[in-house]
Enzyme design. Sequence first.
Site, PDB file in Angstrom:
ATOM      1  N   SER A 695       0.802  -1.226   0.000  1.00 38.96           N
ATOM      2  CA  SER A 695       0.000   0.000   0.000  1.00 38.96           C
ATOM      3  C   SER A 695       0.836   1.278   0.000  1.00 38.96           C
ATOM      4  O   SER A 695       0.286   2.374  -0.095  1.00 38.96           O
ATOM      5  CB  SER A 695      -0.953   0.012   1.205  1.00 38.96           C
ATOM      6  OG  SER A 695      -0.226  -0.047   2.402  1.00 38.96           O
ATOM      7  N   LYS A 738      -6.740   3.765   8.552  1.00 40.71           N
ATOM      8  CA  LYS A 738      -5.780   4.718   7.988  1.00 40.71           C
ATOM      9  C   LYS A 738      -6.335   6.144   8.016  1.00 40.71           C
ATOM     10  O   LYS A 738      -5.621   7.096   8.341  1.00 40.71           O
ATOM     11  CB  LYS A 738      -5.434   4.308   6.557  1.00 40.71           C
ATOM     12  CG  LYS A 738      -4.625   3.012   6.457  1.00 40.71           C
ATOM     13  CD  LYS A 738      -4.401   2.591   5.009  1.00 40.71           C
ATOM     14  CE  LYS A 738      -3.590   1.303   4.927  1.00 40.71           C
ATOM     15  NZ  LYS A 738      -3.394   0.848   3.543  1.00 40.71           N
TER      16      LYS A 738
END
Length: 789
Positions: A695, A738
């Site tokens: 990611s 996140k």
Amino acid sequence: MAEGKIITPQDQAKRPKIPLELPVMPSRDLVLFPKMVLPFMVTDPNLIKLIDDALNKDKIIAIVTMKKGEEETKSPPDNLYQVGCAAQILKMAKVPDVGVKLLVQGLVRIRIMGYVQKEPYLTAIVSPHYEEYPPEQKKDVELDALMTNVRGLFQKVVELSPYLPPDLGVMAMNVEEPGILADMVASTLNISKEDKQKILETFDLKERLKEIIRFLNREIEVLELANKIQAEAKKDIDKAQREYFLRQQLKAIQKELGEKDEREAEIEELRTRLKEKKLPEAAAKEAERELNRLARMNPGSPEYVVARTYLDWILDLPWTESTEDNLDIERAKKVLDENHYDLDKIKKRILEYLAVRQLNPEARGSILCFVGPPGTGKTSLGRSIAAALGRKFVRVSLGGVRDEAEIRGHRRTYIGAMPGKIIQGIKKAGSNNPVFMLDEIDKLGADFRGDPAAALLEVLDPEQNTTFVDHYLGVEFDLSKVMFITTANILDTIPGPLRDRMEILELSGYTVQEKVKIAQKYIIPRQLKEHGLKEENLQFEEKAIEKIVLDYTREAGLRNLERQIASICRQVAVEVVKDREKKVKVVPEDIEKFLGPPRFYREVAERITEPGIVTGLAWTPTGGEIIFIEATKMKGKKTLILTGSLGEVMKESAEAALSYVRSKAAQFGIDEDFYEKHDIHIHVPAGAIPKDGPSAGVAIATALISLLKGQPVRSDLAMTGEITLRGLVLPVGGIKEKVLAAHLAGIKYVALPQKNAKDLEEIPQEIKDQMEFIFVEKIEKVVNFALRK
């Protein structure tokens, strides 16, 4: 050999005459000593011929022992010792179809000097060794002392040993020659063939006697210990017999008086309990069989306790006892709301379960698995569910469990056997339909004792757990009425087949506003009560709680927040003890006085001050985190350096990002030959913490482009996403965690993959109102926004 000995013709005449050549008879297990008599059984035709030939001559042969471990692997003479004993055949008798029985007497030690014949039997040149003793006028004091010591110790061995006749001790006392004494003792001692051969090979009289003394001392120790053990065992047997007779007499007395003994009363009580207990047919049959076995046992037997404990487990388990479910949905909703803030998805799922139970009482519910960071309320949620349903609650921690028997139980053949954690929990609950929480299921281990996760496959399958068999019970127990709830921090470590049996419900971290609300509604009242404070003693302003959350805790859960509030409560408790009327109102300015300097800072803007630095977003088992990706270049030879404890996947993402930037250099206004004379170094602080996953691909590519263009990236932007070699941005996981981490760090803009847009539904609306999201399909859109002035 003692000095000063003169060999007279009379001495010479006493010595046995040993021929220079002797036929050699190998001995497998026996060692023959001079003057000793031993029987032999001979079946080999060649050796029988050897005996016949010897009888026709002087009846003298050589007896030599085979070496240990080489009896079968090597053939004579390679497997024979070099020292043996010359022997005279005393008797010989032939046994039809078997062989020859032989009785021989040792004459003198011999050393094999060489073999002159191998077929049909061995013949060797031998050198006899005659014992020589000092004359009467020159008696050796040390030799006399050694002989006295040997006689005394051997007498003690004869007294202690059950296999030696008492006459041997008298014989030893009458032996005057030290060599004969040593050989006689060695031949009678219960020592190995190798030890006897060692004594045979010891020609020096003093050394031989010392060796004999060592063996005698060891034999005395062994015999004394054996006699002690036998005496204790006999004492135990005598005690058991005495108790048996006394018990029989007591039984007779009680029978005369018309009384029942304690054991019969116990058996009768167990029979009554068994009749009253409504057991399933298989369990009732097993219990009846064990009870009949118990009635025939001696109460002093160890098996009696095992059988009695087993019956107690059978009779104490709730085979048919259930608690009645409270299916009032409104009440359940009220209980869940009182105990937990938010968690709407999980509350909705519990209410659905209650609704289905109302419509179909026999419905089997699925197994729920709460997954989320530590401190998000997974375990306490299980208690609330039990309270809402009106069921008993049982919690079992599976963290670190490595033995399958912890789940299925130990078989009764083992000492200290017990049922597994499942049956123990059911007994503790006292009902067959509790809410059963299996905590930390992601931390199960596995070793040579089995795999506990595999044992849970049956427990957590509604189609199979109706016939769950614990190894200790040995009969089926129905677990279908139990509501199983499991908890985990991560799913990766849970085996696929086990995960497939559970319905996953994720508990993400809390926002700042949610933490403030939870602190006001639950944490502060609980801590005030635990510290003996009243509401008028201590109050918190909302901004003060928010400052604690932002500056002193950086976590997805609430545990650190509760610790900080508890710290303030303790300090206020000291003031209240001094002044009972003390009132404290905690405002933001007071936090540093209570908790010290802030531990966390919103450092994003300060960190991103030059080209080549980008804020990325990462997921961890404890929640989301922001990470800084730094890139720099230096003169070199086309080398990519990656540091920061990066995993293989993250390293590959960096390589893919570099390849993409090199392929699109002209498009971004970068010198196409930038890599020819430079090294690129990519670093991800903190370097001691391992990092992995794809990611960070978008962030690494953006950092490289920023570095090579010489333009810094916006300090209020964070990004996540996987990059391909064509510049496509692929979706990633952990979006909610996140985004919450970005919000805590003061980020205003978040770049996300287009395909992750649907994941924003899980983000609280107040967070979405304060942040702006840029959804991208290609890296160019991220770069254009990030490098905008």
